[in-house]
Design a protein around this motif. Structure first.
Motif, PDB file in Angstrom:
ATOM      1  N   ARG A 369       0.835  -1.207   0.000  1.00  0.00           N
ATOM      2  CA  ARG A 369       0.000   0.000   0.000  1.00  0.00           C
ATOM      3  C   ARG A 369       0.868   1.255   0.000  1.00  0.00           C
ATOM      4  O   ARG A 369       0.610   2.189  -0.770  1.00  0.00           O
ATOM      5  N   ARG A 370       1.893   1.266   0.839  1.00  0.00           N
ATOM      6  CA  ARG A 370       2.786   2.430   0.880  1.00  0.00           C
ATOM      7  C   ARG A 370       3.515   2.608  -0.442  1.00  0.00           C
ATOM      8  O   ARG A 370       3.711   3.745  -0.912  1.00  0.00           O
ATOM      9  N   PHE A 371       3.900   1.497  -1.064  1.00  0.00           N
ATOM     10  CA  PHE A 371       4.592   1.564  -2.355  1.00  0.00           C
ATOM     11  C   PHE A 371       3.680   2.170  -3.426  1.00  0.00           C
ATOM     12  O   PHE A 371       4.093   3.068  -4.172  1.00  0.00           O
ATOM     13  N   ILE A 372       2.444   1.705  -3.486  1.00  0.00           N
ATOM     14  CA  ILE A 372       1.503   2.216  -4.483  1.00  0.00           C
ATOM     15  C   ILE A 372       1.212   3.693  -4.250  1.00  0.00           C
ATOM     16  O   ILE A 372       1.200   4.501  -5.189  1.00  0.00           O
ATOM     17  N   ILE A 373       1.007   4.072  -2.989  1.00  0.00           N
ATOM     18  CA  ILE A 373       0.696   5.467  -2.668  1.00  0.00           C
ATOM     19  C   ILE A 373       1.890   6.361  -3.012  1.00  0.00           C
ATOM     20  O   ILE A 373       1.728   7.467  -3.551  1.00  0.00           O
TER      21      ILE A 373
END
Length: 380
Positions: A369-373
């Motif tokens: 999730r952090r990577f995508i954001i």
């Protein structure tokens, strides 16, 4: 059910509310366990059978207490979000966690099927024409309503900025009138099922507004004594049991009023009243103070409750989990033995699933999730 990135970011939040969140998910687990596990015969099942008598009435009351847990989650959202700004990240985080769990369970099921038959009718989900629906169920969980509670929760989040704007301009009497109106809509399914405007979104919005009301007027709610809250809870539970017993009696009026179709959710407003009592009690009790290590542990357990739901309500997960539980059950010959086995089994299931959920979130959900954001932010 907001899920902050870091548990340390929740340190300022009340441990009373986090314990309430854990209790809410335990009620949901116990609800699904009574539906899917036949403790008498040691077998798993899809639906809870309807039999006349108090024993079956109690079983369905446990199911309806699952709605108490769901109502608490909606109320917690309104309690914390009514004064917060709208966030697309919050919606994406909720959707992404649901999507990841659904896909992960699908992949595990497909791989496991290559080595051995899957339990409790799971093989049929990945056979023939059913396979496409199963894959779509997992890849498009929001559109397919794969998890009704999460769908309603996401829609509630989408509506939250509009609810908050309207709420901010309403007086206390107007808010109470709106809550009363939505509660009345919750009784409409009882009127011969001719007019039913109650649905999951109305349910979520009502819980959100009640949670917002508790946040805004929590000081005035202190006037409600613990005794009144306890009496209200007992009366609502007694009404649930009475309603269930009447419906299960298969009397003329029970069938004429079409209440047999309402036995699963029961009198919808009663679990909401009970959830309100639990929430107010949690807010008015002295704040729990624990050593740092124990408060951190409690916050980790609370953060895993969302994953517990996503695992045991997954179309593969619930078949596997309840099938295994049913096969491991000991022979139970007494009522006391049944109650103890039921309570301990539910606690063990919650504990195991919460540990699995925490590992999935730490190793997969949060990093991805952090990577995508971060990539999205860079592209902007």
């Amino acid at each position: 059910m907001p899920q902050p990135d870091k548990v340390t970011g929740r340190s300022a939040r009340s441990l009373n509310i986090e314990l309430l969140r854990i209790l809410a998910m335990l009620l949901v687990v116990y609800c699904h366990m009574i539906i899917h596990v036949d403790f008498t015969n040691g077998a798993s099942r899809i639906v809870l059978p309807m039999y006349p008598g108090w024993k079956s009435a109690i079983s369905f009351a446990i199911v309806q207490y699952g709605q108490v847990g769901v109502s608490i989650f909606f109320m917690i959202s309104g309690y914390f979000l009514v004064k917060k700004q709208f966030s697309w990240r919050r919606i994406f985080s909720t959707w992404f966690q649901m999507f990841l769990y659904a896909v992960l369970c699908l992949v595990i099921a497909i791989v496991a099927k290559q080595f051995r038959p899957l339990p409790f009718g799971t093989n049929e989900l990945l056979s023939g024409s059913q396979t496409l629906d199963t894959v779509l169920w997992s890849l498009c969980p929001f559109l397919y309503n794969s998890y009704w509670f999460i769908d309603a929760y996401i829609l509630m989040l989408l509506l939250s900025p509009f609810i908050n704007t309207v709420y901010a301009h309403m007086s206390q009497k107007q808010i109470l009138a709106l809550i009363a109106l939505l509660m009345f809509i919750g009784t409409w399914p009882l009127f011969f099922s001719r007019a039913n405007h109650w649905n999951n979104v109305v349910y979520a919005v009502l819980g959100y507004i009640i949670g917002a009301y508790i946040q805004t007027y929590r000081n005035s709610l202190r006037a409600i004594s613990n005794g009144v809250l306890a009496i209200c809870t007992v009366l609502c539970t007694a009404l649930m049991l009475g309603f269930n017993h009447f419906v299960l009696s298969e009397s003329y009026w029970a069938q004429r009023l079409t209440w047999t179709a309402q036995i699963h959710q029961g009198l919808q407003i009663l679990p909401i009243f009970i959830a309100f009592c639990f929430f107010v009690a949690a807010c008015r009790l002295p704040q729990i103070r624990l050593p740092h290590i124990w408060s951190t542990f409690l916050l980790h357990v609370s953060a895993g409750t969302f994953g517990v739901y996503l695992l045991h309500e997954n179309t593969f997960g619930f078949r596997f989990i309840w099938g295994v539980v049913a096969s491991w059950l000991p022979n139970i010959s007494s009522k006391t033995g049944f109650v103890l086995t039921y309570i301990v089994t539910g606690l063990l299931i919650f504990a195991v699933l919460d540990i699995i959920a925490m590992l999935i979130d730490r190793l997969l959900t949060h990093p991805l999730r952090r990577f995508i954001i971060s990539k999205t932010a860079v592209n902007r």
